[in-house]
Enzyme design. Structure first.
Site, PDB file in Angstrom:
ATOM      1  N   HIS A 263       0.842  -1.207   0.000  1.00 56.78           N
ATOM      2  CA  HIS A 263       0.000   0.000   0.000  1.00 56.78           C
ATOM      3  C   HIS A 263       0.880   1.262   0.000  1.00 56.78           C
ATOM      4  O   HIS A 263       0.736   2.137  -0.863  1.00 56.78           O
ATOM      5  CB  HIS A 263      -0.910  -0.017   1.234  1.00 56.78           C
ATOM      6  CG  HIS A 263      -1.764   1.198   1.382  1.00 56.78           C
ATOM      7  ND1 HIS A 263      -3.094   1.231   1.007  1.00 56.78           N
ATOM      8  CD2 HIS A 263      -1.497   2.446   1.853  1.00 56.78           C
ATOM      9  CE1 HIS A 263      -3.585   2.434   1.237  1.00 56.78           C
ATOM     10  NE2 HIS A 263      -2.641   3.196   1.761  1.00 56.78           N
ATOM     11  N   GLU A 264       1.808   1.319   0.941  1.00 55.47           N
ATOM     12  CA  GLU A 264       2.657   2.508   1.036  1.00 55.47           C
ATOM     13  C   GLU A 264       3.551   2.644  -0.203  1.00 55.47           C
ATOM     14  O   GLU A 264       3.832   3.754  -0.653  1.00 55.47           O
ATOM     15  CB  GLU A 264       3.519   2.477   2.312  1.00 55.47           C
ATOM     16  CG  GLU A 264       2.729   2.446   3.625  1.00 55.47           C
ATOM     17  CD  GLU A 264       1.699   3.560   3.783  1.00 55.47           C
ATOM     18  OE1 GLU A 264       1.902   4.654   3.216  1.00 55.47           O
ATOM     19  OE2 GLU A 264       0.667   3.333   4.459  1.00 55.47           O
ATOM     20  N   HIS A 267       1.813   4.592  -2.784  1.00 55.78           N
ATOM     21  CA  HIS A 267       1.953   6.044  -2.583  1.00 55.78           C
ATOM     22  C   HIS A 267       3.337   6.501  -3.056  1.00 55.78           C
ATOM     23  O   HIS A 267       3.475   7.549  -3.681  1.00 55.78           O
ATOM     24  CB  HIS A 267       1.834   6.385  -1.092  1.00 55.78           C
ATOM     25  CG  HIS A 267       0.439   6.339  -0.537  1.00 55.78           C
ATOM     26  ND1 HIS A 267      -0.586   7.100  -1.045  1.00 55.78           N
ATOM     27  CD2 HIS A 267      -0.085   5.636   0.504  1.00 55.78           C
ATOM     28  CE1 HIS A 267      -1.703   6.864  -0.323  1.00 55.78           C
ATOM     29  NE2 HIS A 267      -1.426   5.976   0.611  1.00 55.78           N
ATOM     30  N   GLU A 293      -4.825   7.861  -2.693  1.00 51.14           N
ATOM     31  CA  GLU A 293      -5.322   6.589  -2.173  1.00 51.14           C
ATOM     32  C   GLU A 293      -5.674   5.646  -3.343  1.00 51.14           C
ATOM     33  O   GLU A 293      -5.587   4.429  -3.223  1.00 51.14           O
ATOM     34  CB  GLU A 293      -6.534   6.865  -1.279  1.00 51.14           C
ATOM     35  CG  GLU A 293      -6.748   5.911  -0.161  1.00 51.14           C
ATOM     36  CD  GLU A 293      -5.570   5.713   0.793  1.00 51.14           C
ATOM     37  OE1 GLU A 293      -5.551   4.687   1.458  1.00 51.14           O
ATOM     38  OE2 GLU A 293      -4.644   6.565   0.863  1.00 51.14           O
TER      39      GLU A 293
HETATM   40 ZN   LIG Z   1      -2.849   5.299   2.025  1.00 52.24          ZN
END
Ligand SMILES: [Zn+2]
Length: 498
Positions: A263-264, A267, A293
Site C-alpha cells: 500500500h505505502e 503512494h 489513495e
Molecule cells: Zn494510504
C-alpha cells in the site's frame, strides 16, 4: 515585472519555502521513526520556531503582492497552475488571525492528547467535550476562509478538489443500495473460508525476508526509496528522488506487513514518477488524497491480491515459513488473503467491507459539521451504525468511535477520500485491462509493465490536473462508482461461490 523577472522571483521564493519544508519534514520523519521519545518536547519547540519562520516568509505582504502580480501574467501552463495553487494555499493561511491560528493549533494538539488518553482508558466521555471544541474551531476557521459552497462541501473539496456532498451522496447511495445487501447475502450464503493459517506465529526477521522478495519483484530502487518501521505505517515524499515509507510487523499475522508495505509503496511510486519538469513545484507534489489513495489501494488490492501476483512469489514465501505453510496451496493462499468478514476496525477491514467503515464516518461527520449531532451519545450512534451496516456492534469505544486519529486533528472531509480512492482505482484497473493482460504480466515477473502504465497515464501528471480531468484523459469517461461496486460483487461472488 517581465516574465523573466517573475520566474526568477518565484524560483527564489519557492526554493526558500522548500528548504524550510525539507528541514521540517526530515525532523518530523525522524520523530515518527527513530527519535527517542524523551526528546520530543525540545524537538517540537524547535520545529515550531522553524514553522513560524516559514509562515512569516510565505505570507509576507510583499511576497503575496508579487505572487498576486504573477497570477495575472501568462507564464506558461505549468507555471500558471503552480502560481494559482500556491496563492490559493498562502491566501488561505493568511486569512486566519494569528491568535486564532495559535488557538486552533493548541485545540488540535490538546485534542490529540485527550483522544489518546480516552482511547487508552476506553472512555468516550473523556473525549466528547474536546471533540465538540475541535468541530467548533474548525468550523470557525472555514468562516475565516470564506465559505464558498457549504461548510462541509468546502471541507470535502479541500481533501479532493471537485468533490461535493452531492457527488458523495451518489457514491454512498450506490454503496448502500448494492453493496450492503450483497455483503449480507455473502455472510449468509457464501462458502466460508478459513484463514486461521495466516494467523499463526510469523517471526519478524523472516517477515522482513518476505518483504525483500516482494521488493525485488516490484523493482524497488533503494537509491530513491527507503523503508523503515513505525507504529502506524505511512509514506513521506521529500523530493522526486527521495521518498520514505514505513511498515509495521505484527507477529501473529503473515499478511499485515505485506499489504501495508505494498500500500505505502503505491503512494511512493506515485511521488517518484512525477514528471521531472515539475521537480520542486507544488504541482509536482500536492496530489489530492483521493487520487493518492487510488494509487496505494491499486497496488494493495487490485494487483497484490490477484492470484497471478503470487504464482512466483508464494513458493518463495512458503520456503521462508515452511512449517506454517507446508499444507497451503496457491489457491488456498489466494482465498485466505481475500477473506471478507465484518469487523470493527477500519484499518484492518477487508477490501469488500472497507467502504462501509467509511460510509459510517461520512454520515457522522456530515452531521457533526452541520450541527445535528448529540455529542453526549455519539459513541452509541456510532455503534448503532455499525450494527445497521455491518451487523456487528462495538462494545468498547476504543474499538468504536475512538479508533481513528483524524477527528482529533480537525480533519473533517478526509475519511470519504479513502473509499473514493478505492473506487477511482477500480476504474483505472478497468482501463488498464484494455491495454494490458495484467495476469500474464504478473505471472511472468513483469510488474514493471504495470508500473510503467501507471507512470505514463497517471503518476507523471503530478498535481497538474484534478481527478475529473484525469478521468477524462485516462478513462475517457467520468467517474462512475458502479464500476467499483461491479468489481467487488463479481470478485467476491466468485471467491465465495455465490
Ligand atoms: Zn494510504
Amino acid at each position: 515585472m517581465n516574465k523573466e523577472e517573475a520566474l526568477e522571483f518565484y524560483k527564489a521564493y519557492n526554493d526558500k519555502c522548500n528548504a524550510y519544508q525539507l528541514a521540517l519534514l526530515t525532523m518530523s520523519f525522524d520523530m515518527s521513526t527513530i527519535a527517542p521519545i524523551d526528546g520530543s518536547e525540545y524537538r517540537i519547540q524547535m520545529m515550531s520556531i522553524l514553522s513560524g519562520e516559514l509562515f512569516e516568509y510565505q505570507t509576507a505582504k510583499e511576497n503575496i503582492e508579487k505572487l498576486t502580480e504573477l497570477s495575472q501574467m501568462d507564464l506558461g501552463e505549468i507555471m500558471n497552475k503552480e502560481i494559482k495553487l500556491v496563492l490559493k494555499n498562502v491566501n488561505k493561511i493568511a486569512l486566519l488571525p494569528k491568535e486564532f491560528y495559535m488557538k486552533m493549533k493548541q485545540v488540535y494538539s490538546q485534542g490529540e492528547i485527550t483522544w489518546r488518553k480516552a482511547k487508552k482508558e476506553n472512555d468516550y466521555q473523556l473525549f466528547k467535550e474536546s471533540l465538540k471544541e475541535i468541530v467548533d474551531i474548525t468550523k470557525q476557521a472555514y468562516t475565516y476562509y470564506g465559505i464558498k459552497k457549504s461548510l462541509y462541501d468546502d471541507m470535502l473539496g479541500d481533501f479532493e478538489t471537485g468533490m461535493t456532498i452531492e457527488k458523495y451522496e451518489q457514491f454512498f447511495d450506490a454503496i448502500k443500495q448494492r453493496l450492503v445487501p450483497f455483503i449480507k447475502k455473502l455472510n449468509e450464503k457464501g462458502t466460508p473460508i478459513d484463514d486461521s493459517l495466516l494467523h499463526q506465529h510469523f517471526e519478524e526477521s523472516k517477515q522482513a525476508q518476505v518483504i525483500d522478495i516482494l521488493k525485488k519483484y516490484m523493482g524497488f530502487n533503494q537509491n530513491e526509496c527507503y523503508i523503515g518501521t513505525s507504529e502506524h505505517p505511512f509514506t513521506e515524499g521529500f523530493s522526486l528522488h527521495d521518498v520514505r515509507i514505513t511498515t509495521k510487523y505484527t507477529e501473529d499475522s503473515l499478511t499485515s506487513s505485506i499489504f501495508s508495505t505494498i500500500h505505502e509503496y503505491g503512494h511512493a511510486i506515485y511521488m517518484l514518477h512525477v514528471d521531472e519538469k515539475l521537480e520542486g513545484l507544488n504541482v509536482g507534489r500536492d496530489m489530492m488524497n483521493g487520487m493518492h489513495e487510488s494509487q496505494s489501494r491499486f497496488l494493495e488490492n487490485y494487483i497484490a491480491k490477484r492470484k497471478s501476483f503470487w504464482i512466483n512469489n508464494f513458493p518463495k514465501v512458503k520456503n521462508i515459513f515452511y512449517e506454517q505453510l507446508k499444507d497451503v496451496t496457491l489457491e488456498q493462499f489466494f482465498q485466505m488473503i481475500n477473506v471478507s468478514k465484518p469487523s470493527l476496525i477500519r484499518t484492518e477491514a477487508d477490501e469488500l467491507t472497507y467502504p462501509l467503515h467509511i460510509l459510517i464516518r461520512y454520515e457522522l461527520e456530515k452531521e457533526m459539521v452541520n450541527g445535528n449531532v448529540d455529542f453526549e451519545h455519539l459513541d452509541e450512534i456510532w455503534a448503532d451504525k455499525y450494527e445497521q451496516y455491518l451487523g456487528i456492534r462495538p462494545h468498547d469505544a476504543s474499538v468504536g468511535i475512538l479508533q481513528d486519529i483524524h477527528w482529533s486533528a480537525g480533519e473533517f472531509g478526509y475519511f470519504p477520500t479513502y473509499a473514493l480512492g478505492s473506487a477511482f482505482g477500480a476504474q483505472f484497473l478497468k482501463t488498464m485491462m484494455n491495454d494490458i493482460d495484467i495476469d500474464e504480466q504478473l505471472e511472468h515477473n513483469h510488474f514493471d509493465i504495470i508500473e510503467q502504465w501507471l507512470r505514463e497515464h497517471i503518476h507523471c501528471l503530478g498535481a497538474l490536473y484534478q481527478a475529473d480531468e484525469i478521468f477524462d484523459k485516462v478513462c475517457h469517461e467520468p467517474f462512475n462508482p458502479n464500476v467499483y461496486i461491479d468489481y467487488l460483487i463479481d470478485k467476491y461472488s466468485k471467491i465465495y461461490r455465490l
